[in-house]
Write a protein that holds these residues in place. Sequence first.
Motif, mmCIF file in Angstrom:
data_model
loop_
_atom_site.group_PDB
_atom_site.id
_atom_site.type_symbol
_atom_site.label_atom_id
_atom_site.label_comp_id
_atom_site.label_asym_id
_atom_site.label_seq_id
_atom_site.Cartn_x
_atom_site.Cartn_y
_atom_site.Cartn_z
ATOM 1 N N PRO A 1 0.792 -1.409 0.579
ATOM 2 C CA PRO A 1 -0.186 -0.411 0.011
ATOM 3 C C PRO A 1 0.962 1.569 0.021
ATOM 4 C CG PRO A 1 -0.909 -1.442 1.479
ATOM 5 C CD PRO A 1 0.040 -2.093 0.836
ATOM 6 N N THR A 2 0.464 2.424 -0.516
ATOM 7 C CA THR A 2 1.526 3.605 -1.247
ATOM 8 C C THR A 2 0.894 4.435 -1.502
ATOM 9 O OG1 THR A 2 3.300 2.041 -2.180
ATOM 10 C CG2 THR A 2 3.556 4.617 -2.722
ATOM 11 N N PHE A 3 0.694 5.996 -0.838
ATOM 12 C CA PHE A 3 -0.032 6.838 -1.630
ATOM 13 C C PHE A 3 0.486 7.782 -2.087
ATOM 14 C CE2 PHE A 3 -0.140 7.161 3.605
ATOM 15 C CZ PHE A 3 -1.351 6.573 4.016
ATOM 16 N N PHE A 4 -0.577 7.876 -3.252
ATOM 17 C CA PHE A 4 -0.361 8.660 -3.854
ATOM 18 C C PHE A 4 -1.155 9.776 -4.047
ATOM 19 C CE2 PHE A 4 0.501 5.017 -5.427
ATOM 20 C CZ PHE A 4 1.920 4.535 -6.909
ATOM 21 N N GLU A 5 -1.336 11.190 -4.772
ATOM 22 C CA GLU A 5 -2.262 12.340 -5.008
ATOM 23 C C GLU A 5 -2.914 11.983 -5.793
ATOM 24 O OE1 GLU A 5 -2.383 16.740 -4.693
ATOM 25 O OE2 GLU A 5 -0.269 15.661 -4.366
ATOM 26 N N VAL A 6 -3.809 12.614 -5.506
ATOM 27 C CA VAL A 6 -4.334 11.970 -7.553
ATOM 28 C C VAL A 6 -5.032 14.093 -7.736
ATOM 29 C CG1 VAL A 6 -6.878 12.132 -8.308
ATOM 30 C CG2 VAL A 6 -6.207 10.283 -6.744
ATOM 31 N N LEU A 7 -3.573 14.143 -9.206
ATOM 32 C CA LEU A 7 -4.416 15.424 -9.639
ATOM 33 C C LEU A 7 -5.249 15.753 -10.731
ATOM 34 C CD1 LEU A 7 -0.201 15.825 -10.582
ATOM 35 C CD2 LEU A 7 -2.097 16.245 -8.327
ATOM 36 N N THR A 8 -6.117 14.785 -11.493
ATOM 37 C CA THR A 8 -6.992 14.934 -12.260
ATOM 38 C C THR A 8 -7.879 13.086 -12.157
ATOM 39 O OG1 THR A 8 -7.938 15.964 -13.767
ATOM 40 C CG2 THR A 8 -6.139 15.186 -14.239
ATOM 41 N N GLU A 9 -9.241 13.307 -12.835
ATOM 42 C CA GLU A 9 -9.182 11.380 -12.956
ATOM 43 C C GLU A 9 -10.432 12.071 -14.141
ATOM 44 O OE1 GLU A 9 -10.605 9.407 -9.816
ATOM 45 O OE2 GLU A 9 -10.665 11.223 -7.888
ATOM 46 N N GLY A 10 -10.506 10.719 -14.780
ATOM 47 C CA GLY A 10 -11.784 10.391 -15.790
ATOM 48 C C GLY A 10 -12.207 9.255 -15.724
ATOM 49 N N ASN A 11 -13.416 8.510 -16.176
ATOM 50 C CA ASN A 11 -13.845 7.511 -16.586
ATOM 51 C C ASN A 11 -12.581 6.686 -17.213
ATOM 52 O OD1 ASN A 11 -16.050 8.620 -15.662
ATOM 53 N ND2 ASN A 11 -16.876 9.011 -17.513
ATOM 54 N N ASP A 12 -11.815 7.457 -17.954
ATOM 55 C CA ASP A 12 -10.707 6.191 -18.631
ATOM 56 C C ASP A 12 -9.655 6.509 -17.594
ATOM 57 O OD1 ASP A 12 -10.083 5.270 -21.003
ATOM 58 O OD2 ASP A 12 -8.169 6.220 -21.079
ATOM 59 N N LEU A 13 -9.216 8.345 -17.496
ATOM 60 C CA LEU A 13 -7.457 7.510 -16.663
ATOM 61 C C LEU A 13 -7.450 8.318 -15.784
ATOM 62 C CD1 LEU A 13 -4.643 9.165 -18.566
ATOM 63 C CD2 LEU A 13 -6.366 9.534 -18.844
ATOM 64 N N ALA A 14 -6.626 8.339 -14.061
ATOM 65 C CA ALA A 14 -6.395 9.563 -13.549
ATOM 66 C C ALA A 14 -4.614 9.778 -13.898
ATOM 67 C CB ALA A 14 -6.806 8.719 -12.339
ATOM 68 N N LEU A 15 -4.521 10.900 -13.688
ATOM 69 C CA LEU A 15 -3.359 11.549 -13.555
ATOM 70 C C LEU A 15 -3.142 11.273 -11.506
ATOM 71 C CD1 LEU A 15 -0.438 12.178 -14.073
ATOM 72 C CD2 LEU A 15 -1.609 14.893 -14.149
ATOM 73 N N LEU A 16 -1.316 10.187 -11.362
ATOM 74 C CA LEU A 16 -1.055 11.309 -9.870
ATOM 75 C C LEU A 16 -0.219 11.504 -9.485
ATOM 76 C CD1 LEU A 16 -3.184 7.919 -10.549
ATOM 77 C CD2 LEU A 16 -2.831 7.603 -8.387
ATOM 78 N N CYS A 17 0.495 11.944 -8.458
ATOM 79 C CA CYS A 17 1.962 12.134 -8.881
ATOM 80 C C CYS A 17 2.535 11.852 -6.740
ATOM 81 C CB CYS A 17 2.474 13.505 -8.584
ATOM 82 S SG CYS A 17 1.396 15.211 -6.746
ATOM 83 N N ARG A 18 3.610 11.565 -7.136
ATOM 84 C CA ARG A 18 4.236 11.557 -4.956
ATOM 85 C C ARG A 18 4.744 12.555 -5.251
ATOM 86 N NH1 ARG A 18 4.442 7.648 -1.763
ATOM 87 N NH2 ARG A 18 6.239 7.574 -1.440
#
Length: 212
Positions: free
Chosen positions: A101-118
């Motif tokens: 288990p790892t924490f990721f920040e969600v920057l933006t998400e949609g039905n197809d994909l999401a952009l995350l970052c650390r």
Amino acid sequence: MKKAIITLSFVFLGVIAVFAQNSQFPSQVWHKGNIYLNDGSTRSGLVKYDLDNNLVQLQNETIETFTASNVSNFEIFDEIFGGIRRFYSLPYAINGEYESPTFFEVLTEGNDLALLCREYVATDTRGMNYWGPMGMNPLWGPQNSFGYRLAFNYYFFKNGRLQRYSLKKKDLFALLPGYDDEIDLFMRKNRLEHDKRGDLLRITAYYNELKN
């Protein structure tokens, strides 16, 4: 004159000391927020996160510490960034070993994909600017003039899988297939870069709009 110069020197050093004390990154301060545990309960209070160790702390009368294994997600109101930030616990092998288990920040998400970052604190090799200890652009992140800056690794979550983004433009188009011409035009029209936090957020959100 000599006395005046000495006095000004002490004033300047005092200003630098104040700047140094206030030059804190978001992970170093407490934020108002909520922690959502895997058992369905919610904890509210002051929240501090540690992405290096995948820990999140809650401060009320005492301080409680939770690991990414105990937490579904958490959210904070970040006064440095000036908005609500959300982090999710997802299985991932950070060092190429076994998933955990790892924490990721969600920057933006949609039905197809999401952009995350650390985020992580990196050595700033761009030089020192004592007059801007926390020069903050909400799309780039704070820059600490005392030798460190906030940097990010980016990931795309698609088809149930996390893929790290190399920050190479050709890989961005490979991760966002089917609309190369539209995305290229969108980037040129809005002067967006393929390796900047705010620009990547806009590009990914636009791709999700195209998919819809």
